[in-house]
Design a protein around this motif. Structure first.
Motif, PDB file in Angstrom:
ATOM      1  N   VAL A  11       0.862  -1.178   0.000  1.00  0.00           N
ATOM      2  CA  VAL A  11       0.000   0.000   0.000  1.00  0.00           C
ATOM      3  C   VAL A  11       0.898   1.227   0.000  1.00  0.00           C
ATOM      4  O   VAL A  11       1.683   1.431   0.928  1.00  0.00           O
ATOM      5  N   ASN A  12       0.813   2.047  -1.043  1.00  0.00           N
ATOM      6  CA  ASN A  12       1.557   3.301  -1.094  1.00  0.00           C
ATOM      7  C   ASN A  12       0.651   4.394  -0.551  1.00  0.00           C
ATOM      8  O   ASN A  12      -0.221   4.888  -1.243  1.00  0.00           O
ATOM      9  N   GLY A  13       0.848   4.733   0.711  1.00  0.00           N
ATOM     10  CA  GLY A  13      -0.011   5.718   1.362  1.00  0.00           C
ATOM     11  C   GLY A  13      -0.597   5.136   2.631  1.00  0.00           C
ATOM     12  O   GLY A  13      -0.058   4.199   3.218  1.00  0.00           O
ATOM     13  N   ASN A  14      -1.724   5.681   3.056  1.00  0.00           N
ATOM     14  CA  ASN A  14      -2.346   5.257   4.310  1.00  0.00           C
ATOM     15  C   ASN A  14      -3.072   3.927   4.150  1.00  0.00           C
ATOM     16  O   ASN A  14      -3.671   3.647   3.112  1.00  0.00           O
ATOM     17  N   PHE A  15      -3.038   3.123   5.215  1.00  0.00           N
ATOM     18  CA  PHE A  15      -3.734   1.839   5.251  1.00  0.00           C
ATOM     19  C   PHE A  15      -4.722   1.883   6.405  1.00  0.00           C
ATOM     20  O   PHE A  15      -4.330   1.960   7.570  1.00  0.00           O
ATOM     21  N   THR A  16      -6.016   1.876   6.082  1.00  0.00           N
ATOM     22  CA  THR A  16      -7.060   1.986   7.110  1.00  0.00           C
ATOM     23  C   THR A  16      -8.006   0.800   7.026  1.00  0.00           C
ATOM     24  O   THR A  16      -8.500   0.454   5.950  1.00  0.00           O
ATOM     25  N   LEU A  17      -8.237   0.176   8.193  1.00  0.00           N
ATOM     26  CA  LEU A  17      -9.237  -0.887   8.324  1.00  0.00           C
ATOM     27  C   LEU A  17     -10.355  -0.332   9.190  1.00  0.00           C
ATOM     28  O   LEU A  17     -10.153  -0.083  10.375  1.00  0.00           O
ATOM     29  N   GLY A  18     -11.526  -0.124   8.606  1.00  0.00           N
ATOM     30  CA  GLY A  18     -12.656   0.444   9.328  1.00  0.00           C
ATOM     31  C   GLY A  18     -13.264  -0.539  10.308  1.00  0.00           C
ATOM     32  O   GLY A  18     -12.948  -1.729  10.295  1.00  0.00           O
ATOM     33  N   PRO A  19     -14.180  -0.070  11.167  1.00  0.00           N
ATOM     34  CA  PRO A  19     -14.793  -0.920  12.196  1.00  0.00           C
ATOM     35  C   PRO A  19     -15.500  -2.158  11.645  1.00  0.00           C
ATOM     36  O   PRO A  19     -15.548  -3.179  12.300  1.00  0.00           O
ATOM     37  N   GLY A  20     -16.027  -2.119  10.450  1.00  0.00           N
ATOM     38  CA  GLY A  20     -16.725  -3.269   9.880  1.00  0.00           C
ATOM     39  C   GLY A  20     -15.847  -4.150   9.015  1.00  0.00           C
ATOM     40  O   GLY A  20     -16.300  -5.169   8.500  1.00  0.00           O
ATOM     41  N   ALA A  21     -14.573  -3.785   8.865  1.00  0.00           N
ATOM     42  CA  ALA A  21     -13.678  -4.539   7.980  1.00  0.00           C
ATOM     43  C   ALA A  21     -13.256  -5.862   8.613  1.00  0.00           C
ATOM     44  O   ALA A  21     -13.147  -5.985   9.827  1.00  0.00           O
ATOM     45  N   VAL A  22     -13.026  -6.851   7.754  1.00  0.00           N
ATOM     46  CA  VAL A  22     -12.486  -8.143   8.183  1.00  0.00           C
ATOM     47  C   VAL A  22     -11.155  -8.333   7.466  1.00  0.00           C
ATOM     48  O   VAL A  22     -11.102  -8.343   6.231  1.00  0.00           O
ATOM     49  N   PHE A  23     -10.089  -8.449   8.236  1.00  0.00           N
ATOM     50  CA  PHE A  23      -8.743  -8.646   7.698  1.00  0.00           C
ATOM     51  C   PHE A  23      -8.384 -10.119   7.883  1.00  0.00           C
ATOM     52  O   PHE A  23      -8.212 -10.586   9.002  1.00  0.00           O
ATOM     53  N   LYS A  36       0.859 -10.671   4.283  1.00  0.00           N
ATOM     54  CA  LYS A  36       1.471  -9.474   4.858  1.00  0.00           C
ATOM     55  C   LYS A  36       1.105  -8.258   4.014  1.00  0.00           C
ATOM     56  O   LYS A  36       1.050  -8.339   2.788  1.00  0.00           O
ATOM     57  N   VAL A  37       0.862  -7.147   4.695  1.00  0.00           N
ATOM     58  CA  VAL A  37       0.644  -5.867   4.028  1.00  0.00           C
ATOM     59  C   VAL A  37       1.851  -4.987   4.306  1.00  0.00           C
ATOM     60  O   VAL A  37       2.221  -4.769   5.457  1.00  0.00           O
ATOM     61  N   PHE A  38       2.486  -4.489   3.235  1.00  0.00           N
ATOM     62  CA  PHE A  38       3.581  -3.531   3.354  1.00  0.00           C
ATOM     63  C   PHE A  38       2.995  -2.140   3.176  1.00  0.00           C
ATOM     64  O   PHE A  38       2.379  -1.848   2.155  1.00  0.00           O
ATOM     65  N   VAL A  39       3.172  -1.276   4.167  1.00  0.00           N
ATOM     66  CA  VAL A  39       2.659   0.091   4.087  1.00  0.00           C
ATOM     67  C   VAL A  39       3.848   1.016   3.836  1.00  0.00           C
ATOM     68  O   VAL A  39       4.761   1.114   4.648  1.00  0.00           O
ATOM     69  N   VAL A  40       3.825   1.686   2.677  1.00  0.00           N
ATOM     70  CA  VAL A  40       4.935   2.541   2.270  1.00  0.00           C
ATOM     71  C   VAL A  40       4.488   3.999   2.298  1.00  0.00           C
ATOM     72  O   VAL A  40       3.541   4.372   1.616  1.00  0.00           O
ATOM     73  N   GLY A  41       5.141   4.789   3.112  1.00  0.00           N
ATOM     74  CA  GLY A  41       4.913   6.239   3.123  1.00  0.00           C
ATOM     75  C   GLY A  41       3.550   6.663   3.633  1.00  0.00           C
ATOM     76  O   GLY A  41       3.036   7.697   3.230  1.00  0.00           O
TER      77      GLY A  41
END
Length: 195
Positions: A11-23, A36-41
């Motif tokens: 993910v280039n930028g912000n990574f947001t999991l909202g209250p209803g999200a299932v990861f 795995k999620v790589f969060v870049v910048g």
């Protein structure tokens, strides 16, 4: 669910999991071999989402770590998962939000059943900060199931029968206990006598 089977996503930028999200995170018994999620910048925001751990069969160590969100920034992870679950009855997921290099999300799977010869302690024990290990009987519903489970507790960790029960769901473990106890034969005979 990042990747295909065990895979990764960047993910280039912000990574947001909202209250209803299932990861959903798939993993196996090899340390750090998971989705795995790589969060870049960007920032990592977990605002009460659900984490579902989908473990594959294997010989799990008493404790195995997986970096599931690798945050390359300097900022801390915001928020926590609202609930965490796993598909196996005898693996307990623990999440650290300051793991890895200090701001990664690290999942630790604790194997809650440890045979006596593995050096991990004994069933039902644990003192001085050690985990309380369960008996396989902890999910049994009948006396026969519990008797079989307690016998399996004494098997060595490398035993294939022990490992096949260790990586079961609660219902799967109960079915395995019933199959190993021979209960089905007694039940069929009893039903015929009743008839």
């Amino acid at each position: 669910a990042p990747g295909n089977s065990i895979g990764s996503m960047t993910v280039n930028g912000n990574f947001t999991l909202g209250p209803g999200a299932v990861f959903q995170v798939e993993l196996d018994a090899t340390p750090n071999n998971s989705d795995k999620v790589f969060v870049v910048g960007g920032t990592v925001n977990i605002t009460g989402a659900t984490l579902q751990v989908l473990a594959q069969n294997g010989a799990y160590n008493p404790s195995t770590d997986y970096v599931i969100i690798d945050n390359d920034g300097n900022d801390a992870v915001n928020g926590t998962f609202g609930s965490v679950s796993t598909n196996f009855a005898f693996l307990t997921p623990i999440v650290a939000y300051d793991g890895g290099d200090g701001n990664d999300v690290v999942l630790t799977l604790l194997r809650t059943v440890v045979p006596p010869d593995s050096g991990g302690g004994s069933s039902g024990g644990g003192s001085g900060g050690e985990p309380n290990y369960l008996s396989l009987c902890s999910v049994a519903q009948t006396r026969n199931q519990c008797n079989v489970a307690e016998a399996l507790d004494k098997f060595p960790f490398a035993n294939s029968l022990f490992l096949s029960v260790l990586t079961q769901t609660v219902d799967g473990a109960r079915q395995a206990f019933d199959a190993l106890s021979g209960e089905v034969h007694a039940t069929v005979a009893g039903t015929l006598v009743d008839d």
